[in-house]
Every structure is written in structure tokens, then in C-alpha cells.
Design an enzyme around this catalytic site. Sequence first.
Site, mmCIF file in Angstrom:
data_model
loop_
_atom_site.group_PDB
_atom_site.id
_atom_site.type_symbol
_atom_site.label_atom_id
_atom_site.label_comp_id
_atom_site.label_asym_id
_atom_site.label_seq_id
_atom_site.Cartn_x
_atom_site.Cartn_y
_atom_site.Cartn_z
ATOM 1 N N GLU A 60 5.408 26.157 14.014
ATOM 2 C CA GLU A 60 4.452 25.517 14.905
ATOM 3 C C GLU A 60 5.163 24.774 16.037
ATOM 4 O OE1 GLU A 60 2.721 25.856 10.808
ATOM 5 O OE2 GLU A 60 4.593 25.112 11.651
ATOM 6 N N MET A 308 21.433 27.339 12.582
ATOM 7 C CA MET A 308 20.102 26.952 13.066
ATOM 8 C C MET A 308 20.018 27.190 14.564
ATOM 9 S SD MET A 308 18.227 25.863 10.522
ATOM 10 C CE MET A 308 16.965 24.821 11.266
ATOM 11 N N GLU A 337 8.318 36.893 18.049
ATOM 12 C CA GLU A 337 9.680 36.659 18.526
ATOM 13 C C GLU A 337 10.454 37.966 18.612
ATOM 14 O OE1 GLU A 337 10.473 32.102 16.893
ATOM 15 O OE2 GLU A 337 11.314 33.801 15.823
#
Length: 421
Positions: A60, A308, A337
Amino acid sequence: MPKFVYTLLMYLVALLLPLKLLWRGLKQPEYRQHVGERYGFYSQTAKAPLIWVHCVSVGETRATQPLIQALLKEYPQHQLLMTHGTPTGRETGLQLWQQEIASGRVLQAYLPVDTPGAAKRFLNHFNPVLGLLMETELWFHLIDQAKRRQIPVAILSARLSEKSARGYAKLGDLTRNGLQQLALVVAQTEADAQRLQALGASNVIVCGNLKFDVTPPADSAEKGAALRQLLGKDRTVCMAASTREGEEALILDAVQNSDILLLLVPRHPQRFAEVESLLKARALNYVLRTELAQPLNEDVQVVLGNSMGEMYAYYAASDFAVMGGSLQPLGGQNLIEAATMGVPTILGPNMFNFAQVTREAVAAKAAVQMADISELATQIDTLTRNAEKRKAMSEAAKEFALKHRGTTQRLMAAIEGLLRK
């Protein structure tokens, strides 16, 4: 469910929350930080009219990127408050808006547990002029307290699977009253809108999926190309994207007789060690992404994506992807994506959280979906051997992603209407 029962359950959650945070904190120490915020106690304060945006976790938070950009540009006299539910969501927000957070234009905090007292403390402290809940986050006391203060709250980019709709329906009037207290519900698709209206939402419009408007970082292609140099240009790279519990073993089984290089990227960072243990148990030759500094030897079978903020670079370095969350009955993960980066994608049978976009991606020939998990090895082999099909799917994926852009403008028009009121 009567409201007093929900309230009792929330107090029970609040009572047990320290144990959960302590347990989760054993693997992810960030869970032990900012504990007071979980109960509605905050140190940072707003110095301008505040627009509050809630994005619970990583997905989100990433999806709000174009919306936050638009809000910062359109409302320079306002501050923005981003609330989260997980440390990874909060860290993602910090990565995306580091300068704005440093300057105080954007604030970050955890949304408190939904007890009446915590909801009151949160709203009294920040006093937002508008609340925007991303996707489908229904916190009934928070919505009720905002309504009492005449603070409009809207759900944006709402999606609701049939399974989730059945769950909310069991709450009866609690769900109906909560939805009717919202100033606006903006659904992703007509199907989502119909399910929300059936539950009691009255002010519902459809604006599309905000994730299509997310722009990859400008250096994604460059970083992907650099990563591909390390992986090897002559090898076929299959990315296992955002995998979840039990899925890594299925994928490893499917590629065990293949000569592809598997780029394995677990969804949650706290599982990196668990997945690495699986690779060790299978005696596979693997390399950690964080230790990849030289071109790989040809005998390396797996690269474990334990970093990450590199998802777009991972996609850019891959020939095709297998979508995590879809091989087990978990609802799937964000395939947009992959489409944005032009990556052909194999989808499992369990994409019910992304049902509409899955149907559209398959129809556009940007992705293929398996009827059964037993097809996985065959689908991987087909894309491994057929470069022309990969190229055609890649072009179709880019076109599919481009076609669905524009949700941000429609959301901003709706937000403007709420602020005028």
C-alpha cells in the site's frame, strides 16, 4: 456482530499487543520501536492543516507514491501524515519520502489499535482535515470518531474479494454502519464497487487501480542492467517474486531439472533466513544478493534476493517471473510492477486479491495463469525455451500497464471535492 463485542475484542487485542510486538520483535527488532504510537500516544505534532493517508504495509505504501506526489504538489500549504501498521511499511515510506520527512512536510506514525480511547487520542492529537484509507482498511471506532468530529474519511483504491466480502458480511450492521459513515469509497473495479455497495456503502465511485500510476525509480533500468551483468547475460533468469510460506519449495521443485538461474525474492524480509536454510537443506549452490559483487560462476543455481528496495531492479534483470502469493491460497501479489517493467509473468491459480487485473493481464497476453500448480514446471520450461514468446509478452505487458494509467488524476478530483466540503 454488536459493536460492544467488537469493542471488547479490540480491548483484548490492545491487551495482548505487547506480547505480539515482543514476539515479532525477536526476528524484526523494529516491532519494539514506537510502541506508544500503537496506543495513540505521539511526540511529533502538525504545524499546518494535515491530510492523513493510511497505508498499512509495503504494498500500500508503494502504491500511494503517485498520490502522495500529487498531494504534495497540489496542496503546498498542507502537511501529510502517513500512518502504517508494519515496520516494513514505515521503512518503505521513509525510503520514498526521506527528504520530505526530514523537512517536516511529511510525518510518519503507526495507526493505533482500534479502541475508542486510542482512536480519540489519535484524532485529538493530529486533528486531520481529511483521512484517506488505502485499499480496504475498516477501523470502525476510528471512522466513528472521525465522523463525530466532522473529519471526512474516504477509502481509496478499494478492493474487496468475494472471500473478504463474505467475512465483512458476517459483521452485519457493524460493517454497514461503518461504510455508511465514510465520506466516499473509491473502488478499483465495478466488481469491487458492487460488493462494497452490497455491504452498505452508499457513496461509491470507480477510479481504477492506483498501482498502475506508480513510476519505477529513474535508475531502475540502470540498476537492473548492472545486476544482469553480475547474473550473466547468457543465462535465462527466472525471478520468483514476493514468495510466501511454502512457495519456495514448490518453485525449487519446478526448476530442479532446468538450467535457468533462479532469482528468489521472498515477500517478507523476516523470512530471508528461513529461505536460506531451505537452500542449504537442499544442498543448492546459491549466493546472497547482498554478497553479490562479482559475476556469478555458472554452477550457481539460485540468487537469494535478501535486499530491500530493489524490486524494480530485480524485475529489470529478469527474463520472466513467477508471481508469489499465487501458488498457495494467499490471493497473489502485485503483478503490475512486473508489467510496468515489461516482464512476462506466470501466475498461479490463487490470484483472487487481484482478480480483475489478472483477467485483464491474461487477456492482453502480458501474463499466463495456471489452472493448477502442477503446470508450473511446464510453464517455466516453455518461457525458458521460447525467447520470441517472452519478447511478445514483454511488449504486451508494457502496453497493458500504460493503457491503465490515470487513476491519480481521478482520485485527486475526488479529494478536491471532499476538501471543498
